[in-house]
Scaffold this motif. Structure first.
Motif, PDB file in Angstrom:
ATOM      1  N   PHE A   1       0.825  -1.210   0.000  1.00 35.45           N
ATOM      2  CA  PHE A   1       0.000   0.000   0.000  1.00 35.45           C
ATOM      3  C   PHE A   1       0.858   1.259   0.000  1.00 35.45           C
ATOM      4  CE2 PHE A   1      -2.732  -2.961   2.674  1.00 35.45           C
ATOM      5  CZ  PHE A   1      -3.425  -3.445   1.579  1.00 35.45           C
ATOM      6  N   ARG A   2       0.299   2.334  -0.582  1.00 34.94           N
ATOM      7  CA  ARG A   2       0.995   3.616  -0.674  1.00 34.94           C
ATOM      8  C   ARG A   2       0.170   4.727  -0.017  1.00 34.94           C
ATOM      9  NH1 ARG A   2       5.117   4.354  -4.207  1.00 34.94           N
ATOM     10  NH2 ARG A   2       5.722   2.610  -5.504  1.00 34.94           N
ATOM     11  N   VAL A   3       0.843   5.799   0.314  1.00 38.46           N
ATOM     12  CA  VAL A   3       0.165   6.999   0.826  1.00 38.46           C
ATOM     13  C   VAL A   3      -0.894   7.410  -0.193  1.00 38.46           C
ATOM     14  CG1 VAL A   3       0.452   9.470   1.277  1.00 38.46           C
ATOM     15  CG2 VAL A   3       2.121   7.823   2.188  1.00 38.46           C
ATOM     16  N   GLY A   4      -2.100   7.707   0.288  1.00 45.96           N
ATOM     17  CA  GLY A   4      -3.180   8.175  -0.564  1.00 45.96           C
ATOM     18  C   GLY A   4      -3.963   7.091  -1.269  1.00 45.96           C
ATOM     19  N   GLU A   5      -3.605   5.831  -1.097  1.00 44.39           N
ATOM     20  CA  GLU A   5      -4.316   4.748  -1.774  1.00 44.39           C
ATOM     21  C   GLU A   5      -5.536   4.339  -0.948  1.00 44.39           C
ATOM     22  OE1 GLU A   5      -3.358   0.624  -4.049  1.00 44.39           O
ATOM     23  OE2 GLU A   5      -1.963   1.241  -2.489  1.00 44.39           O
ATOM     24  N   PRO A   6      -6.750   4.422  -1.507  1.00 47.54           N
ATOM     25  CA  PRO A   6      -7.948   4.039  -0.755  1.00 47.54           C
ATOM     26  C   PRO A   6      -7.928   2.565  -0.373  1.00 47.54           C
ATOM     27  CG  PRO A   6      -8.541   5.384  -2.639  1.00 47.54           C
ATOM     28  CD  PRO A   6      -7.086   5.016  -2.801  1.00 47.54           C
ATOM     29  N   LEU A   7      -8.147   2.305   0.919  1.00 42.97           N
ATOM     30  CA  LEU A   7      -8.153   0.941   1.456  1.00 42.97           C
ATOM     31  C   LEU A   7      -9.495   0.658   2.104  1.00 42.97           C
ATOM     32  CD1 LEU A   7      -4.720   0.933   3.353  1.00 42.97           C
ATOM     33  CD2 LEU A   7      -5.175   0.287   0.966  1.00 42.97           C
ATOM     34  N   ASP A   8      -9.874  -0.608   2.093  1.00 42.95           N
ATOM     35  CA  ASP A   8     -11.052  -1.061   2.813  1.00 42.95           C
ATOM     36  C   ASP A   8     -10.573  -1.970   3.939  1.00 42.95           C
ATOM     37  OD1 ASP A   8     -13.935  -1.432   3.200  1.00 42.95           O
ATOM     38  OD2 ASP A   8     -13.499  -3.506   2.665  1.00 42.95           O
ATOM     39  N   VAL A   9     -11.048  -1.712   5.142  1.00 45.90           N
ATOM     40  CA  VAL A   9     -10.711  -2.529   6.307  1.00 45.90           C
ATOM     41  C   VAL A   9     -12.022  -3.131   6.802  1.00 45.90           C
ATOM     42  CG1 VAL A   9      -9.697  -2.567   8.614  1.00 45.90           C
ATOM     43  CG2 VAL A   9      -8.848  -0.940   6.903  1.00 45.90           C
ATOM     44  N   SER A  10     -12.108  -4.451   6.789  1.00 47.51           N
ATOM     45  CA  SER A  10     -13.349  -5.098   7.202  1.00 47.51           C
ATOM     46  C   SER A  10     -13.039  -6.359   8.016  1.00 47.51           C
ATOM     47  CB  SER A  10     -14.187  -5.466   5.974  1.00 47.51           C
ATOM     48  OG  SER A  10     -13.484  -6.359   5.135  1.00 47.51           O
ATOM     49  N   TYR A  11     -14.052  -6.847   8.685  1.00 47.17           N
ATOM     50  CA  TYR A  11     -13.932  -8.075   9.465  1.00 47.17           C
ATOM     51  C   TYR A  11     -15.202  -8.876   9.223  1.00 47.17           C
ATOM     52  CZ  TYR A  11     -13.127 -11.332  13.262  1.00 47.17           C
ATOM     53  OH  TYR A  11     -12.900 -12.472  13.992  1.00 47.17           O
ATOM     54  N   ARG A  12     -15.002 -10.145   8.944  1.00 46.96           N
ATOM     55  CA  ARG A  12     -16.155 -11.019   8.737  1.00 46.96           C
ATOM     56  C   ARG A  12     -15.758 -12.445   9.106  1.00 46.96           C
ATOM     57  NH1 ARG A  12     -20.145 -10.945   3.627  1.00 46.96           N
ATOM     58  NH2 ARG A  12     -21.548 -12.524   4.414  1.00 46.96           N
ATOM     59  N   ARG A  13     -16.375 -12.918  10.131  1.00 41.79           N
ATOM     60  CA  ARG A  13     -16.150 -14.305  10.551  1.00 41.79           C
ATOM     61  C   ARG A  13     -17.392 -14.761  11.294  1.00 41.79           C
ATOM     62  NH1 ARG A  13     -11.137 -16.792  14.009  1.00 41.79           N
ATOM     63  NH2 ARG A  13     -11.615 -18.954  13.517  1.00 41.79           N
ATOM     64  N   ASP A  14     -18.040 -15.774  10.760  1.00 38.12           N
ATOM     65  CA  ASP A  14     -19.314 -16.256  11.290  1.00 38.12           C
ATOM     66  C   ASP A  14     -20.290 -15.072  11.319  1.00 38.12           C
ATOM     67  OD1 ASP A  14     -18.156 -18.791  11.578  1.00 38.12           O
ATOM     68  OD2 ASP A  14     -17.383 -18.277  13.566  1.00 38.12           O
ATOM     69  N   ALA A  15     -20.907 -14.799  12.460  1.00 38.78           N
ATOM     70  CA  ALA A  15     -21.867 -13.697  12.552  1.00 38.78           C
ATOM     71  C   ALA A  15     -21.224 -12.401  13.041  1.00 38.78           C
ATOM     72  CB  ALA A  15     -23.008 -14.086  13.485  1.00 38.78           C
ATOM     73  N   VAL A  16     -19.918 -12.407  13.292  1.00 44.02           N
ATOM     74  CA  VAL A  16     -19.228 -11.232  13.838  1.00 44.02           C
ATOM     75  C   VAL A  16     -18.800 -10.306  12.704  1.00 44.02           C
ATOM     76  CG1 VAL A  16     -17.272 -10.457  15.229  1.00 44.02           C
ATOM     77  CG2 VAL A  16     -18.431 -12.599  15.792  1.00 44.02           C
ATOM     78  N   ARG A  17     -19.065  -9.018  12.873  1.00 47.75           N
ATOM     79  CA  ARG A  17     -18.725  -7.998  11.881  1.00 47.75           C
ATOM     80  C   ARG A  17     -18.007  -6.831  12.555  1.00 47.75           C
ATOM     81  NH1 ARG A  17     -20.000 -11.725   9.374  1.00 47.75           N
ATOM     82  NH2 ARG A  17     -21.719 -12.016   7.966  1.00 47.75           N
ATOM     83  N   ALA A  18     -17.327  -6.039  11.757  1.00 47.51           N
ATOM     84  CA  ALA A  18     -16.708  -4.798  12.259  1.00 47.51           C
ATOM     85  C   ALA A  18     -17.805  -3.769  12.487  1.00 47.51           C
ATOM     86  CB  ALA A  18     -15.692  -4.269  11.260  1.00 47.51           C
ATOM     87  N   THR A  19     -17.728  -3.063  13.608  1.00 50.81           N
ATOM     88  CA  THR A  19     -18.682  -1.986  13.881  1.00 50.81           C
ATOM     89  C   THR A  19     -18.018  -0.614  13.743  1.00 50.81           C
ATOM     90  OG1 THR A  19     -18.223  -2.110  16.258  1.00 50.81           O
ATOM     91  CG2 THR A  19     -20.100  -3.388  15.415  1.00 50.81           C
ATOM     92  N   ARG A  20     -16.699  -0.571  13.901  1.00 52.63           N
ATOM     93  CA  ARG A  20     -15.955   0.681  13.796  1.00 52.63           C
ATOM     94  C   ARG A  20     -14.489   0.362  13.559  1.00 52.63           C
ATOM     95  NH1 ARG A  20     -15.316   5.300  18.405  1.00 52.63           N
ATOM     96  NH2 ARG A  20     -13.776   3.872  19.202  1.00 52.63           N
ATOM     97  N   VAL A  21     -13.845   1.196  12.738  1.00 49.05           N
ATOM     98  CA  VAL A  21     -12.415   1.036  12.465  1.00 49.05           C
ATOM     99  C   VAL A  21     -11.725   2.348  12.811  1.00 49.05           C
ATOM    100  CG1 VAL A  21     -10.654   0.588  10.718  1.00 49.05           C
ATOM    101  CG2 VAL A  21     -12.843  -0.631  10.622  1.00 49.05           C
ATOM    102  N   CYS A  22     -10.691   2.272  13.646  1.00 47.34           N
ATOM    103  CA  CYS A  22      -9.907   3.457  13.994  1.00 47.34           C
ATOM    104  C   CYS A  22      -8.529   3.346  13.339  1.00 47.34           C
ATOM    105  CB  CYS A  22      -9.772   3.590  15.508  1.00 47.34           C
ATOM    106  SG  CYS A  22     -11.349   3.933  16.321  1.00 47.34           S
ATOM    107  N   TRP A  23      -8.103   4.428  12.719  1.00 50.67           N
ATOM    108  CA  TRP A  23      -6.815   4.502  12.028  1.00 50.67           C
ATOM    109  C   TRP A  23      -5.885   5.390  12.834  1.00 50.67           C
ATOM    110  CZ3 TRP A  23      -6.297   3.744   6.332  1.00 50.67           C
ATOM    111  CH2 TRP A  23      -7.411   3.125   5.766  1.00 50.67           C
ATOM    112  N   LYS A  24      -4.621   4.985  12.939  1.00 46.63           N
ATOM    113  CA  LYS A  24      -3.617   5.837  13.581  1.00 46.63           C
ATOM    114  C   LYS A  24      -2.348   5.772  12.743  1.00 46.63           C
ATOM    115  CE  LYS A  24      -1.496   7.056  17.874  1.00 46.63           C
ATOM    116  NZ  LYS A  24      -1.341   6.811  19.267  1.00 46.63           N
ATOM    117  N   PRO A  25      -1.971   6.885  12.106  1.00 51.05           N
ATOM    118  CA  PRO A  25      -2.624   8.193  12.081  1.00 51.05           C
ATOM    119  C   PRO A  25      -3.933   8.169  11.286  1.00 51.05           C
ATOM    120  CG  PRO A  25      -0.742   8.182  10.592  1.00 51.05           C
ATOM    121  CD  PRO A  25      -0.745   6.856  11.289  1.00 51.05           C
ATOM    122  N   ALA A  26      -4.749   9.214  11.500  1.00 45.28           N
ATOM    123  CA  ALA A  26      -6.051   9.318  10.838  1.00 45.28           C
ATOM    124  C   ALA A  26      -5.868   9.313   9.317  1.00 45.28           C
ATOM    125  CB  ALA A  26      -6.754  10.606  11.274  1.00 45.28           C
TER     126      ALA A  26
END
Length: 190
Positions: A41-66
């Motif tokens: 990955f490079r600076v400025g490249e749009p990324l998708d961050v997700s979680y999926r396993r069984d019935a569990v899903r991502a509810t919020r993703v925090c990035w550091k740095p923003a």
């Protein structure tokens, strides 16, 4: 040596389990417009961050740095703001969290022509210097089908240069992809 042997055996048993857990963890970080790519990955490249396993899903993703033009914690997409280590903390629907990090390379510098676009072509970050319309159709150099506006100061990921000074972009703030005139773009993030 007798004490060291059980430690080495235990480490040998746990190492494959830790690797299997990381590989099958359900966490997925990939380039948005190259869904199969999960690294480089490079600076400025749009990324998708997700979680999926069984019935569990991502509810919020925090990035550091923003991420670029997005809040530090929100839905799973964004774009790294600077080179180095990008950290992610993913809150899950079962109350747990998953942490990850990825090495981010410097921003791409060369905007390719439409006919040179291919797998692995990274977008180039630009900042809008004036307000401009974003259009859904423009690959032939004619801007058609208005989608919205890019404000002066907004950052975009530019993917390729189309004919007649038109550029295909992804606007970080609104997550809209479209076409706009290159005359309002300056290379780099604000």
């Amino acid at each position: 040596m007798k004490r060291l042997l059980p430690v080495l055996l235990l480490a040998g048993v746990l190492a494959p389990a830790a690797t299997a857990q990381a590989q099958g963890s359900g966490l997925n970080i990939h380039a948005i417009f190259e869904e199969g790519r999960t690294s480089g990955f490079r600076v400025g490249e749009p990324l998708d961050v997700s979680y999926r396993r069984d019935a569990v899903r991502a509810t919020r993703v925090c990035w550091k740095p923003a991420p670029v033009d997005r809040p530090a914690c929100s839905s799973g997409f964004g774009a790294p703001r600077r080179a180095g280590v990008q950290r992610f903390v993913v809150s899950l629907s079962n109350g747990r969290t998953v942490r990850a990090q990825r090495r981010i390379r410097p921003a791409a510098r060369r905007l390719v022509a439409a006919d040179a676009l291919g797998p692995g072509t990274a977008p180039v970050p630009f900042t809008a210097t004036c307000g401009a319309r974003l259009f859904g159709n423009g690959g032939n150099g004619k801007l058609l089908d208005p989608l919205g506006r890019v404000r002066a100061g907004d950052s975009v990921a530019a993917y390729y240069a189309a004919p007649r000074g038109v550029v295909q972009v992804f606007q970080y703030r609104t997550a809209l992809a479209g076409f706009m005139s290159r005359q309002c773009l300056r290379r780099g993030l604000r």
